[in-house]
Design a protein around this motif. Structure first.
Motif, short mmCIF file in Angstrom:
data_model
loop_
_atom_site.label_atom_id
_atom_site.label_comp_id
_atom_site.label_asym_id
_atom_site.label_seq_id
_atom_site.Cartn_x
_atom_site.Cartn_y
_atom_site.Cartn_z
N VAL A 74 12.87 9.44 -4.12
CA VAL A 74 11.59 8.72 -3.45
C VAL A 74 11.83 7.15 -3.10
O VAL A 74 11.52 6.84 -1.90
CB VAL A 74 10.21 8.79 -4.24
CG1 VAL A 74 9.31 8.06 -3.40
CG2 VAL A 74 9.94 10.31 -4.67
N LEU A 117 2.52 14.48 -5.17
CA LEU A 117 3.53 14.57 -4.35
C LEU A 117 4.99 15.35 -4.66
O LEU A 117 5.55 15.95 -4.01
CB LEU A 117 3.90 13.27 -3.54
CG LEU A 117 2.73 12.48 -3.04
CD1 LEU A 117 3.12 11.20 -2.51
CD2 LEU A 117 2.08 13.20 -2.08
N ALA A 167 0.83 6.01 -7.47
CA ALA A 167 -0.18 6.49 -7.87
C ALA A 167 -0.28 7.89 -8.08
O ALA A 167 -0.86 8.73 -8.83
CB ALA A 167 -1.22 5.73 -7.42
N SER A 168 0.06 8.45 -6.54
CA SER A 168 -0.11 9.74 -6.44
C SER A 168 1.36 10.71 -6.46
O SER A 168 1.56 12.03 -5.98
CB SER A 168 -0.84 10.21 -5.22
OG SER A 168 -0.24 9.58 -4.13
N LEU A 171 11.87 5.60 0.78
CA LEU A 171 10.98 4.47 1.07
C LEU A 171 11.66 3.44 1.73
O LEU A 171 11.16 2.74 2.70
CB LEU A 171 10.20 3.76 -0.34
CG LEU A 171 9.14 4.31 -0.71
CD1 LEU A 171 8.71 3.96 -2.21
CD2 LEU A 171 7.77 4.04 0.32
N GLY A 204 0.84 -1.13 -0.15
CA GLY A 204 0.13 0.03 -0.01
C GLY A 204 0.70 1.06 -0.05
O GLY A 204 0.47 2.14 -0.75
N THR A 205 1.83 1.17 0.73
CA THR A 205 2.76 2.42 0.92
C THR A 205 3.27 2.68 -0.56
O THR A 205 3.44 3.75 -0.94
CB THR A 205 3.85 2.17 1.80
OG1 THR A 205 3.25 1.69 3.03
CG2 THR A 205 4.90 3.54 2.05
N VAL A 265 2.37 1.55 -3.63
CA VAL A 265 1.43 1.80 -4.55
C VAL A 265 0.68 2.91 -4.55
O VAL A 265 0.39 3.55 -5.57
CB VAL A 265 0.49 0.53 -4.43
CG1 VAL A 265 -1.16 1.04 -4.96
CG2 VAL A 265 0.89 -0.58 -5.07
N PHE A 266 0.34 3.52 -3.06
CA PHE A 266 -0.06 4.83 -3.24
C PHE A 266 0.82 6.01 -3.45
O PHE A 266 0.45 6.93 -4.06
CB PHE A 266 -0.67 5.00 -1.70
CG PHE A 266 -1.34 6.18 -1.34
CD1 PHE A 266 -2.74 6.56 -1.57
CD2 PHE A 266 -0.47 7.24 -0.99
CE1 PHE A 266 -3.25 7.76 -1.47
CE2 PHE A 266 -1.00 8.45 -0.55
CZ PHE A 266 -2.39 8.74 -0.84
N THR A 267 1.84 5.72 -2.85
CA THR A 267 2.96 6.88 -3.16
C THR A 267 3.20 7.02 -4.73
O THR A 267 3.43 7.99 -5.27
CB THR A 267 4.20 6.58 -2.44
OG1 THR A 267 3.90 6.26 -1.31
CG2 THR A 267 5.24 7.46 -2.87
#
Lengths: 223, 223
Positions: free
Chosen positions: A193, A176, A171-172, A197, A164-165, A167-169
């Motif tokens: 990034v 960001l 996707a957005s 991470l 989730g970390t 994929v969300f990072t």
DNA sequence: CCTCATTTCAAACGACCGTTTGAAATGTAC
DNA sequence: GTACATTTCAAACGGTCGTTTGAAATGAGG
């Protein structure tokens, strides 16, 4: 025009639009318009929109996955279990090499991965675990070996938290990047990034387990 | 039928469908069908689909946000900086109290939050930071005080990593619940997931910073 | 009971979607 | 150059979408 050229143009246009707008919100008319081909070309060459989505993802998966699998096998062949940060670092090189295949390749692939997991809930998960289940199993095994204090269920959850970390990072990531560049004058590239991470993920996955009683006392202490 | 009843039925039907299928993939016809009201009722009572989405989110935000803000103020009024796990634990109580307002309230709200951040990229972020910016600022301040070793940029990224963890986990919580129940015979409720999340997030946010050289050596050691 | 504002309703609007069709264009082998 | 397969193309198909419309039903106040 040769078949290959048209297919390539469609794939290129599709992947950039998919990464920008997501799979469901990108129409075939947008794709064929950007690719400068006829609308019917997608269905002629790929069969359907769904098949096109898979083809776009496969172009990266078929490169990344074998490399990951090889690296995992190397670590599994060692005598001593590998440390968690080293296991996670396996992802860096194969992902950054996508940049050589195609400009912005790493960013595009990770954005597509993010879109795939959030847009068409469940499809991508099944597709990957069906085609690349052996790779995932080897990764999970390595994580389990590096974290002997965690049971399988805890690792299951924490790896999905980590998914989730990422994929969300990704996707957005555009938004960001913009915020980070505006507010913190940062270089906004995919590699920096990823650098940020890894320690976050390693610490999260290996975190000490907290039992319910402690959680309750924590919540009460805060009120 | 009274105005309030119809609006309530629409909101209830909309929120469950939004949580299940996402905002874009849920049609007004599905919503009005489940709510057993006329199709035109949404536009009559709410103006547009976009306004309905905001109304659905506001029903929870207006309850959760003031409680969070109050808790943050309490912690900020202390003499000594609060420990990070305690700061994060602030979220537990207000979120679980949504369960009393409505059955499945916590799950629904967190799923909606996840959908809002992944579906309509950027809109929800702007909406929340515009209406509840003061709450977010207080939270960020608390995190900064609890992690004096991290600069503002690092905290920015790590809080967004954490947002990704929560949002992705909740958006795909149904699938994860199913897998966890099938493979690990686990109770699959929102509270137990929150319990698992907190130590992961706390460890990730407070992780030691790794510098580029170490990353490179890590990647090379793994090859 | 009549009046008037509010709410409901069936129907339709224009727009966009993924896909299909059949003819036209292009490429390929003899 | 002819015959045949492949690829392109404009056009249309049936369907779903959010929204609008104007009439019918329902509500409340005098």
């Amino acid at each position: 025009m040769s078949r290959i050229q048209t297919q390539q143009k469609i794939l290129d246009a599709a992947e950039s639009l998919f990464a920008e707008t997501g799979f469901n919100d990108t129409s075939l008319r947008q794709i064929t318009s950007r690719a400068e081909v006829n609308l019917a070309a997608v269905n002629y060459h790929f069969g359907s929109k769904k098949a096109l989505i898979q083809a776009v993802l496969q172009r990266y998966l078929k490169v990344v996955m074998p490399r990951l699998e090889h690296q995992f096998e190397v670590l599994l062949a060692r005598q001593k279990p590998t440390q968690l940060p080293e296991v996670l670092a396996v992802f860096v090189q194969p992902l950054l090499e996508l940049e050589q295949i195609k400009r912005q390749g790493t960013t595009l692939f990770l954005q597509l991965l993010g879109r795939g997991y959030t847009d068409v809930q469940g499809h991508l998960r099944k597709f990957i675990s069906h085609h690349y289940g052996s790779v995932l199993n080897k990764f999970v095994l390595l994580v389990q070996q590096s974290c002997p204090g965690l049971d399988a269920a805890e690792i299951f959850w924490r790896l999905h938290f980590s998914l989730g970390t990422v994929v969300f990072t990704m996707a957005s990531s555009e938004a960001l990047f913009d915020i980070a560049a505006a507010d913190y004058q940062q270089q906004a590239d995919i590699e920096s990034v990823i650098r940020r991470l890894l320690p976050y993920l390693a610490a999260g996955i290996a975190a000490p387990v907290i039992y319910p009683e402690q959680l309750n006392s924590m919540a009460q202490a805060a009120s």
